[in-house]
Design a protein around this motif. Sequence first.
Motif, PDB file in Angstrom:
ATOM      1  N   VAL A 126      50.462  56.750  51.251  1.00 49.63           N
ATOM      2  CA  VAL A 126      49.322  56.256  52.022  1.00 49.63           C
ATOM      3  C   VAL A 126      49.426  56.708  53.474  1.00 49.63           C
ATOM      4  CG1 VAL A 126      48.230  54.171  52.934  1.00 49.63           C
ATOM      5  CG2 VAL A 126      48.831  54.303  50.519  1.00 49.63           C
ATOM      6  N   LEU A 127      50.624  56.642  54.045  1.00 46.32           N
ATOM      7  CA  LEU A 127      50.810  57.076  55.427  1.00 46.32           C
ATOM      8  C   LEU A 127      50.550  58.577  55.568  1.00 46.32           C
ATOM      9  CD1 LEU A 127      53.979  55.056  56.517  1.00 46.32           C
ATOM     10  CD2 LEU A 127      51.604  54.678  57.208  1.00 46.32           C
ATOM     11  N   ILE A 155      36.634  43.352  40.510  1.00 45.36           N
ATOM     12  CA  ILE A 155      37.262  44.281  41.449  1.00 45.36           C
ATOM     13  C   ILE A 155      38.046  45.350  40.695  1.00 45.36           C
ATOM     14  CG2 ILE A 155      39.014  44.478  43.261  1.00 45.36           C
ATOM     15  CD1 ILE A 155      38.155  41.699  44.221  1.00 45.36           C
ATOM     16  N   LEU A 156      38.750  44.935  39.644  1.00 42.53           N
ATOM     17  CA  LEU A 156      39.510  45.889  38.839  1.00 42.53           C
ATOM     18  C   LEU A 156      38.592  46.908  38.185  1.00 42.53           C
ATOM     19  CD1 LEU A 156      42.267  46.669  37.495  1.00 42.53           C
ATOM     20  CD2 LEU A 156      41.605  45.169  35.623  1.00 42.53           C
ATOM     21  N   LEU A 157      37.487  46.442  37.605  1.00 44.98           N
ATOM     22  CA  LEU A 157      36.538  47.354  36.972  1.00 44.98           C
ATOM     23  C   LEU A 157      35.903  48.284  37.998  1.00 44.98           C
ATOM     24  CD1 LEU A 157      34.706  44.897  34.529  1.00 44.98           C
ATOM     25  CD2 LEU A 157      36.575  46.475  34.007  1.00 44.98           C
ATOM     26  N   PHE A 158      35.569  47.734  39.157  1.00 45.70           N
ATOM     27  CA  PHE A 158      34.970  48.533  40.228  1.00 45.70           C
ATOM     28  C   PHE A 158      35.930  49.635  40.671  1.00 45.70           C
ATOM     29  CE2 PHE A 158      33.554  49.622  44.437  1.00 45.70           C
ATOM     30  CZ  PHE A 158      32.173  49.498  44.382  1.00 45.70           C
ATOM     31  N   ALA A 159      37.197  49.256  40.897  1.00 48.08           N
ATOM     32  CA  ALA A 159      38.185  50.241  41.323  1.00 48.08           C
ATOM     33  C   ALA A 159      38.439  51.280  40.241  1.00 48.08           C
ATOM     34  CB  ALA A 159      39.487  49.530  41.692  1.00 48.08           C
ATOM     35  N   ALA A 193      40.259  54.111  49.902  1.00 46.63           N
ATOM     36  CA  ALA A 193      41.221  53.012  50.065  1.00 46.63           C
ATOM     37  C   ALA A 193      40.650  51.917  50.966  1.00 46.63           C
ATOM     38  CB  ALA A 193      42.527  53.559  50.644  1.00 46.63           C
ATOM     39  N   GLY A 194      39.931  52.321  52.017  1.00 42.13           N
ATOM     40  CA  GLY A 194      39.324  51.333  52.901  1.00 42.13           C
ATOM     41  C   GLY A 194      38.252  50.516  52.201  1.00 42.13           C
ATOM     42  N   LEU A 195      37.419  51.181  51.371  1.00 43.01           N
ATOM     43  CA  LEU A 195      36.390  50.465  50.630  1.00 43.01           C
ATOM     44  C   LEU A 195      37.004  49.453  49.673  1.00 43.01           C
ATOM     45  CD1 LEU A 195      33.879  53.353  49.792  1.00 43.01           C
ATOM     46  CD2 LEU A 195      33.483  51.425  51.329  1.00 43.01           C
ATOM     47  N   TRP A 221      39.281  42.092  49.971  1.00 44.43           N
ATOM     48  CA  TRP A 221      39.262  41.046  51.000  1.00 44.43           C
ATOM     49  C   TRP A 221      38.065  40.117  50.814  1.00 44.43           C
ATOM     50  CZ3 TRP A 221      35.763  39.961  55.003  1.00 44.43           C
ATOM     51  CH2 TRP A 221      36.209  39.022  55.938  1.00 44.43           C
ATOM     52  N   VAL A 222      36.889  40.702  50.543  1.00 44.47           N
ATOM     53  CA  VAL A 222      35.695  39.883  50.318  1.00 44.47           C
ATOM     54  C   VAL A 222      35.880  39.021  49.078  1.00 44.47           C
ATOM     55  CG1 VAL A 222      33.241  39.948  49.742  1.00 44.47           C
ATOM     56  CG2 VAL A 222      34.154  41.474  51.496  1.00 44.47           C
ATOM     57  N   GLY A 223      36.444  39.607  48.004  1.00 46.76           N
ATOM     58  CA  GLY A 223      36.689  38.830  46.787  1.00 46.76           C
ATOM     59  C   GLY A 223      37.629  37.664  47.024  1.00 46.76           C
TER      60      GLY A 223
END
Length: 273
Positions: free
Chosen positions: A23-24, A201-205, A252-254, A260-262
């Motif tokens: 990620v870095l 969230i899992l399905l979305f990702a 990654a930001g999305l 966070w919203v979830g």
Amino acid sequence: MANRLKIFLPFGILVVLILIIPVLVMLIASFQTLDGGLTLDNYHQVITNRYYHLAILNSLKISGITAGVSIVIAIVGAHALTKLQTSTKQALITLFNMSASFAGVPLAFSLIILFGNAGVWRAITTALGWPNGLNLYSLTGATFAYTFFEIPLAIMFLFPVFEELNPQWREASAVLGASRGFFLRQVILPVILPNLVEVFILLFANAMGTYETAFALTGNNIVTIPTLIGALINGELTANVPLACTFATIFAGLMTLIVWVGNRVTRSKWEVA
């Protein structure tokens, strides 16, 4: 202390090697030019280029529709699964487990045989004179394809949740005079809502990160974030790894924002309850 170190040290090293360092590196590379210099031009291109806007919009659209449709169908399927006999239940769980893993090129090839321009469904509808409006090689077709592995995946995650619901709760609420709607809203929904959000969230990702199915069906005709990253990395003359890292960082930001919203939604519901 020594035992904890033996357990958590290998895990910590693994997290650093496969998560933190990549990620870095990705984040740093997103601010670099092809020559290695520092720049903000990659993000400027993403902000100003309409083609890149379309890639992000298509990914969000496919992921949102697929996750929403899949979780609605999975709720019904997981609830129905709890009502079956044990032998039937185990057989269907095995089938759903196999279906959830059936993605990528094999799934795309199967759908082309079934629903392609020369597929079985097109031959049947043509012979019967029925309209056939499904274009498998479009954005709608890609969304349709994603649901084939998203629905069984959602059922596999939601089934244990519905299996743990106590049937005596319904009996107790009926004795107290509660209606079925009140029972679903005030008893069942607060219990399963965190799981529904997590599965969504899992399905979305999962849909956001899927590359092979979309590429096998549409190639580069329908641009999404994964196909765009693939084109930026694999291009012989147009390879642009820093720009690909920029899109990966945006992805990654999305996902961080959605998680966070979830978490905020589920936390607020628990606080109200």
